[in-house]
Motif scaffolding. Structure first.
Motif, mmCIF file in Angstrom:
data_model
loop_
_atom_site.group_PDB
_atom_site.id
_atom_site.type_symbol
_atom_site.label_atom_id
_atom_site.label_comp_id
_atom_site.label_asym_id
_atom_site.label_seq_id
_atom_site.Cartn_x
_atom_site.Cartn_y
_atom_site.Cartn_z
ATOM 1 N N GLU A 130 0.925 -1.162 0.083
ATOM 2 C CA GLU A 130 -0.104 0.000 0.037
ATOM 3 C C GLU A 130 0.887 1.335 -0.022
ATOM 4 O O GLU A 130 1.902 1.358 0.648
ATOM 5 N N GLY A 131 0.451 2.269 -0.406
ATOM 6 C CA GLY A 131 0.788 3.574 -0.450
ATOM 7 C C GLY A 131 -0.034 4.855 0.024
ATOM 8 O O GLY A 131 -1.189 4.374 -0.367
ATOM 9 N N GLN A 165 4.390 7.117 1.737
ATOM 10 C CA GLN A 165 4.886 5.996 2.366
ATOM 11 C C GLN A 165 4.316 4.597 1.785
ATOM 12 O O GLN A 165 2.986 4.722 1.398
ATOM 13 N N PHE A 166 5.347 3.737 1.616
ATOM 14 C CA PHE A 166 4.647 2.376 1.395
ATOM 15 C C PHE A 166 4.690 1.585 2.840
ATOM 16 O O PHE A 166 5.113 2.009 3.729
ATOM 17 N N ASN A 167 3.798 0.828 2.919
ATOM 18 C CA ASN A 167 3.399 0.047 4.327
ATOM 19 C C ASN A 167 4.412 -0.774 4.640
ATOM 20 O O ASN A 167 4.608 -1.337 5.695
ATOM 21 N N THR A 168 5.435 -0.954 3.700
ATOM 22 C CA THR A 168 6.587 -1.796 3.992
ATOM 23 C C THR A 168 7.804 -1.558 2.973
ATOM 24 O O THR A 168 7.575 -0.916 2.189
ATOM 25 N N LEU A 213 -0.505 -3.013 -5.911
ATOM 26 C CA LEU A 213 -0.267 -1.830 -5.268
ATOM 27 C C LEU A 213 -1.678 -1.317 -4.939
ATOM 28 O O LEU A 213 -2.500 -1.054 -5.881
ATOM 29 N N LYS A 214 -1.832 -0.706 -3.898
ATOM 30 C CA LYS A 214 -3.040 -0.193 -3.482
ATOM 31 C C LYS A 214 -2.497 1.159 -3.154
ATOM 32 O O LYS A 214 -1.757 1.335 -1.974
ATOM 33 N N HIS A 215 -3.390 2.272 -3.500
ATOM 34 C CA HIS A 215 -3.279 3.561 -3.068
ATOM 35 C C HIS A 215 -4.320 3.622 -2.126
ATOM 36 O O HIS A 215 -5.423 4.229 -2.380
#
Length: 174
Positions: free
Chosen positions: A57-58, A63-66, A81-83
């Motif tokens: 996720e972004g 930020q990415f979540n990882t 990829l989820k925004h």
């Protein structure tokens, strides 16, 4: 970098400074994905129980979540990829670009700044790209499928102008 680009970046940075304070985005309560355990203080990467199915996720805070993803060499990888933010892609677009080992991320990102017509994937650097999602705005997602046969550590970034400083990580293929 031309004056228009500099002004756009300054406006974006000012906008980010204003919007990054306050409540953080949270996932909807009805999400049913599983997460791997994480150490305290780190965001847990969202993954599936299926092998080589990855979800990242972004958000609107750039930020990415990882910063680390894992996959098995030689098997198809399905990456989503989820925004999870709300800001449109013109102001806070995110993509995920997986680069070949050894690629200079900063040099790639610098060339990407001038590649708006191709969702910030520079034509001159196609040989450095293993796979990439489309550019997403808030609430959108994209899934890509690809295979990496060679074990190694492959950097990933968001190539939207100014995002690479905070939105990067590594795909570890074992």
């Amino acid at each position: 970098m031309n004056t228009k680009t500099k002004i756009s970046i300054m406006i974006l940075m000012g906008f980010l400074a204003v919007t990054s304070c306050g409540k953080k985005e949270t996932a909807p309560a009805d999400q049913t994905e599983t997460t791997e355990p994480s150490t305290e203080g780190e965001a847990a990467p969202v993954t599936s129980t299926e092998e080589n199915v990855l979800i990242i996720e972004g958000n609107d805070q750039m930020q990415f979540n990882t910063s680390e993803l894992h996959a098995v060499a030689g098997k198809p990888i399905k990456l989503t990829l989820k925004h999870v933010g709300k800001i449109p892609k013109e102001a806070m677009g995110h993509n995920l670009v997986i680069l070949q080992e050894g690629t200079d991320q900063s040099a790639f990102a610098l060339k990407a700044n001038d590649a708006k017509a191709t969702d910030y994937i520079p034509e001159s650097e196609k040989a450095s790209v293993i796979a990439h999602t489309k550019l997403l705005g808030g609430g959108e997602e994209d899934t890509i499928e690809f295979t990496i046969d060679k074990k190694g550590s492959y950097p990933f970034i968001c190539s939207f102008p100014g995002h690479v400083a905070m939105m990067k990580g590594v795909l570890i293929v074992e």
